[in-house]
Scaffold this active site. Structure first.
Site, PDB file in Angstrom:
ATOM      1  N   CYS A 112      -2.111  -8.887  -8.081  1.00  0.00           N
ATOM      2  CA  CYS A 112      -2.310  -8.444  -6.704  1.00  0.00           C
ATOM      3  C   CYS A 112      -1.318  -9.210  -5.824  1.00  0.00           C
ATOM      4  CB  CYS A 112      -3.755  -8.728  -6.317  1.00  0.00           C
ATOM      5  SG  CYS A 112      -4.145  -8.191  -4.661  1.00  0.00           S
ATOM      6  N   CYS A 123      -8.317  -5.531  10.740  1.00  0.00           N
ATOM      7  CA  CYS A 123      -9.513  -4.892  10.197  1.00  0.00           C
ATOM      8  C   CYS A 123     -10.661  -5.889  10.315  1.00  0.00           C
ATOM      9  CB  CYS A 123      -9.300  -4.467   8.742  1.00  0.00           C
ATOM     10  SG  CYS A 123      -7.967  -3.260   8.566  1.00  0.00           S
ATOM     11  N   CYS A 126     -11.916  -8.128   7.141  1.00  0.00           N
ATOM     12  CA  CYS A 126     -10.928  -8.725   6.234  1.00  0.00           C
ATOM     13  C   CYS A 126     -10.560 -10.129   6.709  1.00  0.00           C
ATOM     14  CB  CYS A 126      -9.673  -7.855   6.185  1.00  0.00           C
ATOM     15  SG  CYS A 126      -8.410  -8.534   5.088  1.00  0.00           S
ATOM     16  N   GLY A 172      -1.484  -8.471   3.974  1.00  0.00           N
ATOM     17  CA  GLY A 172      -0.496  -7.670   4.697  1.00  0.00           C
ATOM     18  C   GLY A 172      -0.628  -6.177   4.494  1.00  0.00           C
ATOM     19  N   GLU A 173       0.093  -5.436   5.342  1.00  0.00           N
ATOM     20  CA  GLU A 173       0.127  -3.979   5.246  1.00  0.00           C
ATOM     21  C   GLU A 173       1.511  -3.598   4.707  1.00  0.00           C
ATOM     22  OE1 GLU A 173      -1.696  -1.159   5.431  1.00  0.00           O
ATOM     23  OE2 GLU A 173       0.222  -0.235   5.019  1.00  0.00           O
ATOM     24  N   SER A 204      -1.218  -0.007  -1.531  1.00  0.00           N
ATOM     25  CA  SER A 204      -2.448   0.261  -0.792  1.00  0.00           C
ATOM     26  C   SER A 204      -2.167   0.164   0.700  1.00  0.00           C
ATOM     27  CB  SER A 204      -3.502  -0.767  -1.201  1.00  0.00           C
ATOM     28  OG  SER A 204      -4.674  -0.598  -0.437  1.00  0.00           O
ATOM     29  N   LEU A 227     -10.103   3.562   3.099  1.00  0.00           N
ATOM     30  CA  LEU A 227     -10.816   4.476   3.999  1.00  0.00           C
ATOM     31  C   LEU A 227     -12.011   3.772   4.675  1.00  0.00           C
ATOM     32  CD1 LEU A 227     -10.618   7.485   4.870  1.00  0.00           C
ATOM     33  CD2 LEU A 227     -12.376   7.956   3.162  1.00  0.00           C
ATOM     34  N   CYS A 348     -10.856  -9.440  -3.126  1.00  0.00           N
ATOM     35  CA  CYS A 348     -10.284  -8.632  -2.042  1.00  0.00           C
ATOM     36  C   CYS A 348     -10.768  -9.135  -0.698  1.00  0.00           C
ATOM     37  CB  CYS A 348     -10.750  -7.182  -2.108  1.00  0.00           C
ATOM     38  SG  CYS A 348     -10.398  -6.356  -3.616  1.00  0.00           S
TER      39      CYS A 348
END
Ligand code: SAH
Length: 377
Positions: A112, A123, A126, A172-173, A204, A227, A348
């Protein structure tokens, strides 16, 4: 692609994908096959010292020492959990650090990987969000995480691989660091790189609609979409990005993605939080969402992983079971992700790393998002 150049003006070779490396060798007046030879040393033999590249001539080795280096991130911390999960805290330039996690399973080993130092999407459930955003990782810092983990794990080429899958599900995104993530994913899949099949590399995203389209145009990695709720009010509360790209737009982007790649499916991640998004009505909404999409897509249920200061709780075992059963009875392919490595905070949403100077950058980031830079990017 941002190229890392040290004080001495040397270039980090981990910043280049295969074409980039060939171009760099061309600039040095060297043939492309030389670049490929060196690439094999870097990714197959996990070698960072030009001196050990025995089939590279002495003159070229000296030239390389002058012009470049192979610079993986520093390992600051190396922790193993009881269940075999491994976590590394890796030091990046500027005093920052990110976390990389390895999850062994009987038939595969998943790494990961993080794409940014911190995250700006905020979010609400998170822990990375609590750190704010500092900066994008370079290609070298992203592929370097795989390199370091492979080296720690003794990833030997042509034998059973320890790392069989990579998921861009760390901090991160990834779609907000598009070019560097795409270059790093290309190295993960390249035969002269880590040689993973495209479907074994997963990106992701929290749902950056225009970037999903952009990704499908340039890469055929697997896509996962976070989602967490199939109604806009709740999803906006959990994933504020939903305000900008609401569910209908996200669903349309997913449809376009599937239409473009008929044999692929999308995995929808759904973190189950007690009393928040785990009720029968939420499952019904999710079923409706899944039914609208073409193809055979999948739901991945993730029991919420708590972290200090969070107001959310993990759903109880009965609620998780009932939620999954409801989806399965409606013929929605649904997997339950087992929580791994929680004794070392490697699950996660528990990844934290070390994020410096985040306030200013956070403000910059928000502004960019508001200005719509991501549309243009
Ligand atoms: N930004 C990307 C990738 C990082 S997060 C994305 O949003 O997809 C990887 C996954 O972990 C996401 O699905 C995320 O929503 C989920 N996650 C975040 N915090 C979590 C927590 N505390 N418990 C369980 N899952 C969490």
């Amino acid at each position: 692609m941002s190229i890392d150049v040290t004080d001495q003006g040397k270039v980090n070779l981990l910043d280049f994908d295969r074409q980039g490396l060939r171009d760099f060798f061309a600039q040095l007046g060297e043939k492309p096959y030389r670049a490929e030879q060196v690439m094999k040393w870097i990714y197959h033999h996990l070698e960072s010292d030009f001196g050990n590249m025995t089939d590279v001539g002495k003159a070229l080795r000296a030239k390389l020492e002058e012009a470049c280096y192979i610079g993986p991130p520093n390992t600051l911390l190396d922790k193993a959990a009881i269940d075999g999960t491994h976590k590394w805290l890796l030091g990046m330039d500027g005093g920052n650090a990110v976390e990389t996690v390895y999850i062994p399973e009987p038939t595969r080993g998943t790494l990961c990987v993080s794409s940014q130092v911190g995250c700006g999407l905020n979010c609400s459930f998170c822990s990375t969000a609590t750190q704010g955003f500092n900066r994008n990782l370079s290609t070298a810092e992203i592929i370097g995480q795989v390199w370091v983990a492979a080296r720690h794990l003794g990833n030997v080429p042509h034998q059973q691989r320890r790392i069989t899958n990579v998921v861009m599900m760390g901090m991160g995104e990834p779609l907000l660091n598009f070019d560097n993530v795409v270059a790093a994913m290309s190295l993960m899949r390249d035969d002269l790189g880590f040689g993973l099949a495209s479907k074994r590399v997963t990106l992701s995203t929290a749902g950056l609609v225009p970037m999903i389209d952009k990704l499908s145009a340039v890469s055929d990695v697997s896509l996962a979409v976070s989602l967490h709720a199939a109604n806009d009010e709740l999803r906006t509360e959990l994933v504020p990005l939903n305000k900008r790209y609401p569910i209908a737009e996200l669903a349309a982007a997913c449809e376009r993605y599937i239409a473009r790649k008929p044999r692929t499916h999308i995995t929808f991640e759904y973190t189950l939080m007690k009393g928040v998004n785990d009720q029968p009505e939420h499952a019904r909404q999710l079923i409706k969402f899944m039914r609208r999409l073409p193809g055979h897509n999948k739901v991945n249920l993730i029991p919420f992983n708590p972290f200090p200061g969070t107001r959310f709780e993990r759903s109880g075992p009965d609620a998780i079971h009932d939620f999954q059963t409801q989806l399965l009875s409606a013929n929605v392919l649904t997997m339950l992700r087992r929580t791994r490595g929680d004794d070392i905070d490697a699950a996660c949403g528990q990844l934290k790393g070390q994020v410096l100077d985040r306030t200013r950058r956070q403000a910059e980031f928000r502004k960019r998002l508001e200005d719509g830079v991501n549309h243009a990017a």
